[in-house]
Each structure stands twice: as structure tokens, then as C-alpha cells.
Design a protein around this motif. Structure first.
Motif, mmCIF file in Angstrom:
data_model
loop_
_atom_site.group_PDB
_atom_site.id
_atom_site.type_symbol
_atom_site.label_atom_id
_atom_site.label_comp_id
_atom_site.label_asym_id
_atom_site.label_seq_id
_atom_site.Cartn_x
_atom_site.Cartn_y
_atom_site.Cartn_z
ATOM 1 N N ARG A 155 36.785 44.966 46.813
ATOM 2 C CA ARG A 155 35.352 45.155 46.593
ATOM 3 C C ARG A 155 35.144 45.621 45.158
ATOM 4 N N VAL A 156 34.048 45.183 44.549
ATOM 5 C CA VAL A 156 33.673 45.634 43.212
ATOM 6 C C VAL A 156 32.476 46.567 43.335
ATOM 7 N N VAL A 157 32.562 47.732 42.701
ATOM 8 C CA VAL A 157 31.476 48.706 42.666
ATOM 9 C C VAL A 157 30.950 48.706 41.237
ATOM 10 N N ALA A 158 29.794 48.066 41.030
ATOM 11 C CA ALA A 158 29.288 47.782 39.692
ATOM 12 C C ALA A 158 28.330 48.866 39.224
ATOM 13 N N LEU A 159 28.711 49.560 38.161
ATOM 14 C CA LEU A 159 27.868 50.588 37.552
ATOM 15 C C LEU A 159 27.343 50.132 36.198
ATOM 16 N N VAL A 160 27.473 48.851 35.895
ATOM 17 C CA VAL A 160 27.018 48.281 34.620
ATOM 18 C C VAL A 160 26.212 47.022 34.917
ATOM 19 N N PRO A 161 25.292 46.637 34.020
ATOM 20 C CA PRO A 161 24.536 45.393 34.227
ATOM 21 C C PRO A 161 25.444 44.184 34.103
ATOM 22 N N SER A 162 24.999 43.081 34.689
ATOM 23 C CA SER A 162 25.850 41.891 34.782
ATOM 24 C C SER A 162 25.762 40.966 33.578
ATOM 25 N N HIS A 163 24.749 41.128 32.718
ATOM 26 C CA HIS A 163 24.516 40.112 31.694
ATOM 27 C C HIS A 163 25.223 40.383 30.378
ATOM 28 N N HIS A 164 25.832 41.562 30.207
ATOM 29 C CA HIS A 164 26.705 41.786 29.061
ATOM 30 C C HIS A 164 28.086 41.233 29.400
ATOM 31 N N ILE A 165 28.899 40.944 28.400
ATOM 32 C CA ILE A 165 30.149 40.240 28.651
ATOM 33 C C ILE A 165 31.076 41.036 29.564
ATOM 34 N N TYR A 166 31.167 42.346 29.392
ATOM 35 C CA TYR A 166 32.022 43.178 30.238
ATOM 36 C C TYR A 166 31.547 43.143 31.686
ATOM 37 N N GLY A 167 30.246 43.317 31.895
ATOM 38 C CA GLY A 167 29.698 43.249 33.242
ATOM 39 C C GLY A 167 29.851 41.874 33.853
ATOM 40 N N PHE A 168 29.661 40.827 33.050
ATOM 41 C CA PHE A 168 29.796 39.473 33.572
ATOM 42 C C PHE A 168 31.226 39.220 34.055
ATOM 43 N N LEU A 169 32.204 39.613 33.255
ATOM 44 C CA LEU A 169 33.594 39.367 33.605
ATOM 45 C C LEU A 169 33.993 40.061 34.911
ATOM 46 N N PHE A 170 33.615 41.332 35.047
ATOM 47 C CA PHE A 170 34.195 42.132 36.122
ATOM 48 C C PHE A 170 33.260 42.410 37.293
ATOM 49 N N THR A 171 31.940 42.154 37.130
ATOM 50 C CA THR A 171 31.049 42.346 38.281
ATOM 51 C C THR A 171 30.446 41.031 38.764
ATOM 52 N N VAL A 172 30.721 39.935 38.059
ATOM 53 C CA VAL A 172 30.269 38.610 38.493
ATOM 54 C C VAL A 172 31.465 37.677 38.667
ATOM 55 N N LEU A 173 32.182 37.430 37.571
ATOM 56 C CA LEU A 173 33.232 36.418 37.617
ATOM 57 C C LEU A 173 34.425 36.856 38.471
ATOM 58 N N LEU A 174 34.838 38.119 38.344
ATOM 59 C CA LEU A 174 35.974 38.576 39.158
ATOM 60 C C LEU A 174 35.674 38.497 40.658
ATOM 61 N N PRO A 175 34.558 39.055 41.136
ATOM 62 C CA PRO A 175 34.287 38.908 42.579
ATOM 63 C C PRO A 175 34.028 37.468 42.998
ATOM 64 N N HIS A 176 33.484 36.645 42.102
ATOM 65 C CA HIS A 176 33.304 35.228 42.417
ATOM 66 C C HIS A 176 34.656 34.542 42.639
ATOM 67 N N LEU A 177 35.601 34.799 41.733
ATOM 68 C CA LEU A 177 36.899 34.132 41.820
ATOM 69 C C LEU A 177 37.754 34.663 42.969
ATOM 70 N N THR A 178 37.610 35.948 43.297
ATOM 71 C CA THR A 178 38.433 36.541 44.352
ATOM 72 C C THR A 178 37.707 36.621 45.687
ATOM 73 N N ASN A 179 36.423 36.214 45.689
ATOM 74 C CA ASN A 179 35.637 36.183 46.930
ATOM 75 C C ASN A 179 35.574 37.558 47.597
ATOM 76 N N VAL A 180 35.232 38.580 46.811
ATOM 77 C CA VAL A 180 35.060 39.927 47.356
ATOM 78 C C VAL A 180 33.612 40.358 47.150
ATOM 79 N N PRO A 181 33.100 41.274 47.994
ATOM 80 C CA PRO A 181 31.709 41.718 47.859
ATOM 81 C C PRO A 181 31.508 42.647 46.676
ATOM 82 N N VAL A 182 30.221 42.851 46.331
ATOM 83 C CA VAL A 182 29.844 43.708 45.198
ATOM 84 C C VAL A 182 28.762 44.681 45.646
ATOM 85 N N LEU A 183 28.925 45.946 45.249
ATOM 86 C CA LEU A 183 27.857 46.937 45.383
ATOM 87 C C LEU A 183 27.247 47.144 44.013
#
Length: 418
Positions: A155-183
């Protein structure tokens, strides 16, 4: 792992964060409201003249120019120009509809993304990234988690917005590729603070927030990974997280231009270079993409220990990270100097004992001016800057504080220089 086009709900999240960022830019007095807003697929953009007093919270009233700017930001981020479907953003209202249009564009045109950053003058700079490069980077980190650290994201627990590169990589792309949920949002923060984490969680944060949370967490289950980026994280914060039971606390070094460059899991360690990059020991501030041979000039002074490991020794562009956003004190200082009642100004980050934001020192044009109050200046700045750029504390004096060499020096807050 799945590497095809993004899932619909991730696109809705990205659109919401992009709209919030653009609305905050266009309406600086409302910036905190838009950044805190929770976005949903049923949210709709409506013309101001069509909005009713009894409209629900799912309506966002915008004028025609704002709508153009919002649609333009989506086109820019998702690289939709010339896709043939981008004009439909002006014909549809809901975030869900916009997500469908984005997904169609990604099928027929490009899957690349373009993030924005701020230059030394505060002007946005666009940075395009190849979808395959970003996928390869996330896959490399997943391999590091699994094979090097024996951690398996659940599971990814996102404390950063998704549209910056760091947030995109680890709160969008990582859970997308590993098929895990996001809070996300307050739910994510609450889970970290109030004992809701579980084995396999990846907490994606930034230094100031992790520093706060490290003092509030009572214990951690095994197998929780913390990630930090957007500036150096205090060693004391990382040690606190380990003392509370963190399996790993990883610092990511990168930029909007390059995406990730390197990482480390102990604050005393060197950063390790990701496989995409090749260092240049003769010109330490240059990195080369091993596939394209393109070179990038880094924003920091790097001290290379060998071809694959480095230390960071300060920013070149003088940016500082405030609540996960890079801001430029010189730009804020110049803005203050444009105030008709201010003769001179200096802006610096607070010392750790003073707080985590910015502080300003202001020299009024006239010491008897009735307009020179801290709140009046903050209100004036709020019409010109983002909330994160506004100094938390403003000091006043007849001249700027100087050191023995005659250069502007630091000052303790609440201690004016006479």
C-alpha cells in the motif's frame, strides 16, 4: 507488472492536483483552500454565470479564461497537444469526463508527461519525461525494495501531491505498476499519526512533515518504508523514524528536470546513482543519460566519492524546500522591495529552533508609516505569491543586519536591528 496506460482513478487524482495548483496560481488568496480540497470524479467545472447559490460542493465556478488555463494545464501535463481530442476538454465538465479524454489521448498520441517547476525568478519551467524512462525508474526502485531491502509494497500512503515528479513516480506510477491501493489526503496523514500503518506500507512524504510526524508516532509495525524528497531530511528525523521501528527511511535525490537521480537509506551514507545515469567526474555538475546521451546540469553542488556515489553540498540556484516545495528567497525578497513602503528586504529560511518556514527582514521607507505591520505585508504578498512563499515571520529595522564583512547576515526573529 502492468505498464500500459494509467488507470482512470489515477488520472482523476492527477487532474484534481493539477486543477488545484493552477487555481492556486490564478487565485493566490484562495491557494490554501484549493490545495486542501479533496477532488472526486464527479466534480464539475461550471461557468460562473451558471453557478447557483444552492450548488453542491462538486461544482467549481470558473470564468472562460480560467477554464482555458485549466484545460491548457491538463494538455501540457499529459502531452495532449495535436492528439486530436484535446478540444473536448472545453466541451466536457466533470473530472471523470476529462480523465476519459486524457486516456483516449494517451491511446492515440503520447504517454509522456510534462511536469513544471519554478526557475530562479519564480517563472514556471516545463520538463518533459518519457513514459518508458519513468517506468524503468520505478521498476528499479521496486527491485531495490524487494531484493536489497526485502520489502514488498502492499500500500502507498501519499503525503505529497501527485503532479510533481516525485509524487507522480511514487504515489501514481508505483502503485499503478504494482497494483496496490493508495491512501491520500487527511486519511493518509491520520493513518501515519494515529497508528493506522501496516506491514508493507510505503509512506511518501517530505522533510518538514516527516519531522513533525516522527515526534508523534508511538510505534510502527514491521516492514514500513518511509520515503523523503524535495530537500535534505534532517538526520535526527530519520534516526527517530528508525527508533520507532521503520524498516527503511530512504531519501530520494532528483529534480523536476531529471526525475530520480540517486538514493540512500542512512543519512550518513553517500547517495547511490540510479542505473540510468552516468557521472562526469571532470565536470561534477553534469549527468549524462546513458541511453540518449543527453546531459543535464544539476541544481546542487555534488561531491563525487566515486563514479556511482556522491554527497550533496548545497544548492547552486539558492532554492530552499518549504513544505515540500522549492521556493526562492531572492525572488520573494525582490517582491517585497516592490512594496511602495519598503526600502529594502531580505528573506531567509528560519533556523530549526525558530520554525520550518521563511522569515523576512524589512526596512520601511518611513519608520512612521502606518502600513508597515506584519499582517498588512502578508496580505499584500498573498495577492502576488503562493501561500508557501509568504514568510511566517517578518522583522523590522532601520537597516538590514550585516556581518563584519558588510554582507547581509542572519538575524534572530523578534530582535530588530537599530
Amino acid at each position: 507488472m502492468v505498464e500500459d496506460s494509467l488507470q482512470h482513478h489515477f488520472v482523476v487524482t492527477l487532474i484534481g492536483d493539477l486543477l488545484a495548483d493552477e487555481l492556486a496560481r490564478m487565485r493566490p488568496l484562495e491557494s490554501e483552500f484549493w490545495k486542501r480540497r479533496q477532488w472526486h470524479e464527479d466534480d464539475r467545472l461550471v461557468a460562473k454565470h451558471q453557478s447557483t447559490n444552492d450548488s453542491g460542493n462538486d461544482e467549481i465556478a470558473v470564468d472562460s479564461l480560467e477554464r482555458l488555463a485549466l484545460a491548457g494545464r491538463i494538455v501540457q501535463f499529459f502531452h495532449m497537444g495535436d492528439s486530436g481530442v484535446e478540444d473536448y476538454l472545453l466541451r466536457r465538465d466533470s473530472l471523470s469526463d476529462w480523465a476519459e479524454i486524457v486516456l483516449k489521448s494517451r491511446q492515440v498520441h503520447s504517454r509522456n508527461v510534462t511536469v513544471t517547476t519554478s526557475g530562479s525568478t519564480g517563472q514556471p519551467k516545463t520538463c518533459e519525461h518519457s513514459w518508458s524512462d519513468l517506468v524503468n525508474e520505478v521498476n528499479e526502485f521496486v527491485n531495490v525494495f524487494n531484493n536489497h531491502y526485502d520489502l514488498f509494497p502492499s500500500r502507498v500512503v501519499a503525503l505529497v501531491p501527485s503532479h510533481h515528479i516525485y509524487g507522480f513516480l511514487f504515489t501514481v506510477l508505483l502503485p499503478h505498476l504494482t497494483n496496490v491501493p493508495v491512501l491520500r489526503g487527511f486519511k493518509a496523514y491520520s493513518h501515519v499519526r494515529n497508528g493506522g500503518l501496516r506491514t508493507g506500507d510505503i509512506v511518501v512524504g517530505f522533510p518538514e512533515l516527516l519531522t513533525q510526524l516522527a515526534t508523534e508516532i508511538s510505534f510502527l509495525p514491521p516492514g514500513v518504508l518511509f520515503m523523503s524528497s524535495a530537500g535534505p531530511c534532517p538526520a535526527s528525523t530519520l534516526h527517530q523514524l528508525y527508533a520507532k521501528g521503520a524498516a527503511r527511511a530512504i531519501e530520494i535525490y532528483g529534480s523536476s528536470e531529471t526525475a530520480g537521480i540517486g538514493y540512500r537509506c542512512e543519512p550518513e551514507n553517500n547517495y547511490r546513482l540510479l542505473s540510468r545515469w552516468r557521472s562526469n567526474l571532470e565536470t561534477p555538475q553534469l549527468l549524462t543519460d546513458s541511453q540518449t546521451q543527453n546531459t543535464f546540469e544539476l541544481p546542487d553542488n555534488l561531491n563525487w566519492q566515486n563514479a556511482d556515489e556522491f554527497k550533496i553540498e548545497g544548492r547552486i540556484d539558492k532554492a530552499v524546500s518549504i513544505r515540500g516545495t522549492n521556493v526562492f528567497p531572492a525572488h520573494i525578497s525582490n517582491c517585497l522591495k516592490q512594496h511602495p513602503e519598503i526600502a529594502d528586504a531580505s528573506v531567509r529560511p528560519m533556523q530549526p529552533a525558530e520554525g520550518s518556514g521563511l522569515k523576512a527582514f524589512v526596512v520601511p521607507q518611513n519608520s512612521a508609516s502606518m502600513e508597515m505591520t506584519e499582517q498588512n505585508i502578508k496580505r499584500w504578498l498573498a495577492e502576488r505569491l503562493l501561500a508557501v512563499e509568504i514568510p511566517e515571520h517578518i522583522s523590522f529595522g532601520e537597516r538590514l543586519p550585516l556581518n563584519i564583512m558588510g554582507k547581509t547576515s542572519d538575524w534572530a526573529i523578534d530582535k530588530p536591528v537599530n
